[in-house]
Write an enzyme that holds these catalytic residues in place. Structure first.
Site, PDB file in Angstrom:
ATOM      1  N   LYS A  97       0.847  -1.205   0.000  1.00 50.57           N
ATOM      2  CA  LYS A  97       0.000   0.000   0.000  1.00 50.57           C
ATOM      3  C   LYS A  97       0.873   1.241   0.000  1.00 50.57           C
ATOM      4  O   LYS A  97       2.074   1.200   0.278  1.00 50.57           O
ATOM      5  CB  LYS A  97      -0.906   0.007   1.234  1.00 50.57           C
ATOM      6  CG  LYS A  97      -0.174  -0.021   2.576  1.00 50.57           C
ATOM      7  CD  LYS A  97       0.366   1.307   3.074  1.00 50.57           C
ATOM      8  CE  LYS A  97       1.110   1.204   4.387  1.00 50.57           C
ATOM      9  NZ  LYS A  97       1.806   2.473   4.751  1.00 50.57           N
ATOM     10  N   ASP A 224      -1.463  -1.760  10.834  1.00 51.11           N
ATOM     11  CA  ASP A 224      -1.788  -1.576   9.419  1.00 51.11           C
ATOM     12  C   ASP A 224      -2.513  -2.771   8.814  1.00 51.11           C
ATOM     13  O   ASP A 224      -3.038  -2.673   7.703  1.00 51.11           O
ATOM     14  CB  ASP A 224      -0.509  -1.319   8.611  1.00 51.11           C
ATOM     15  CG  ASP A 224       0.077   0.062   8.867  1.00 51.11           C
ATOM     16  OD1 ASP A 224      -0.580   0.868   9.537  1.00 51.11           O
ATOM     17  OD2 ASP A 224       1.202   0.321   8.390  1.00 51.11           O
TER      18      ASP A 224
END
Length: 400
Positions: A97, A224
């Site tokens: 990401k 995350d």
């Protein structure tokens, strides 16, 4: 009848210097040592394997060929698993990401920081192969990158342990991690690996629990990780574990380039040098609204961790400044992802020319990428057009 001499070989290593010669292509990749011939080859997917030709010195004796192929390990393992098992092998894409913007909004009582960030999955990722282990006692992890832990320090093993703890299942696995996402890059590669492992364990168990349960549990081992159970684009708050899916993700045809120097930015050290009084004062919801309505621009891509990361690694600040200067008209935004050390250029898949021309950037990692999403009840699929990533050193060795 001629006698036959069989030389059984359980493992092998190249003669000293042979492997490096084969990699460089300086000489034919066949080397002889005693009664054995070593031949380095590749399969159609580019996977390296070695053929060991065992033969006696005298003429007239027959030759035995023993092939060591990494794929064969998983095939043999799967064959040992109960044939009644519905699923014994699984290969999943594990994408990373970027943080389009990252605001740090305060310090928490638990020692962590509150953040507000637009996370988005991108097309660069690892490949993870899972095979059910017949032993039912221990996971075994291997990887193609030296230095990556393969014990319970690895988030993949932590995720599998977490799944067994939460569900009471007793599946164990042999896992091979084909790593392409660099470590210490601010791209969440390890977090993605953990989320992918949780998804895999759930699929092996017949989707015993929901995605929402996986997402909730995953926050116990990493801030995350919950994001990767979104649709691929999300506004994340709290420590990062509070995930709000964005119904309208960013265009998947918007190209970008990732540029990462060899040096990493230790996350703990970056946060240690963070001064909340020097962070941006822009409301993160304003940034989100502008990004969704008008697209990515330089003024939207605020990262409050850039200043402390540049303090930790001054050369990273220089790299960003040079990419900005060289890429005027080429990139709509240039920014650092996460806590570094990846610099992202939005709008073009090509890096500026100076990274090719200057020896200072010989060991730099470069990858093109694009935004990626997933459908509900499906894991992320690797794009059909393979993402190109390389280092300058690799490029020079292949003569490109």
């Amino acid at each position: 009848m001629a006698s036959v001499s069989y030389h059984l070989i359980s493992s092998f290593s190249y003669p000293r210097g042979a492997a490096s010669l084969a990699r460089r292509g300086d000489s034919p990749s066949i080397f002889r040592r005693g009664h054995y011939s070593f031949k380095s080859s590749s399969d159609v997917n580019g996977n390296k394997f070695c053929r060991i030709l065992a033969c006696a010195a005298q003429t007239g004796r027959r030759q035995v060929e023993i092939v060591h192929d990494p794929e064969e390990r998983f095939n043999r393992l799967a064959d040992e698993v109960d044939k009644n098992t519905k699923l014994s092998r699984l290969t999943l894409f594990s994408p990373c990401k970027i943080n389009v913007f990252l605001r740090i909004t305060g310090k928490r009582e638990d020692g962590f920081h509150d953040l507000a960030s637009l996370f988005h999955v991108i097309s660069l990722g690892d490949t993870i192969k899972f095979s059910l282990s017949p032993s039912k006692t221990k996971d075994r992890l291997s990887t193609n990158v030296p230095g990556v832990p393969v014990d319970d320090r690895n988030l993949i093993i932590k995720a599998l342990n977490l799944y067994r703890k939460k569900t009471g299942t007793n599946n164990f696995y042999w896992i091979h991690l084909d790593k392409k996402v660099p470590t210490g890059a601010g791209l969440g590669g390890g977090s993605s690996n953990a989320a992918t492992a949780l998804w895999a364990a759930n699929q092996f168990s017949g989707f015993l629990v929901t995605e929402k349960e996986l997402q909730k549990w995953s926050g116990e081992i990493g801030s995350d990780i919950p994001f990767f159970f979104s649709n691929g684009a999300a506004y994340c708050t709290g420590r990062g574990e509070v995930v709000q899916d964005l119904p309208h993700a960013l265009p998947t045809d918007l190209p970008m380039v990732l540029i990462k120097p060899q040096e990493a930015c230790p996350t703990a050290e970056v946060y240690k040098r963070l001064h909340l009084g020097k962070t941006s004062s822009v409301d993160p919801l304003t940034l989100l609204e502008k990004c969704v309505q008008s697209g990515i621009s330089q003024d939207v891509c605020i990262n409050d961790l850039e200043a402390p990361a540049f303090d930790v690694l001054p050369s990273l600040k220089k790299l960003k400044q040079r990419v900005l200067a060289a890429g005027r008209g080429q990139y709509s935004a240039v920014f650092m992802s996460g806590s570094g050390s990846t610099i992202v250029g939005i709008g073009s898949p090509d890096p500026p020319q100076f990274v090719y021309d200057e020896d200072e950037y010989n060991d730099i990692f470069i990858s093109e990428a694009s935004f990626l999403t997933r459908q509900e009840n499906q894991w992320y699929a690797e794009p059909t057009s393979s993402t190109s990533s390389f280092s300058k050193e690799e490029m020079s060795q292949t003569g490109e």
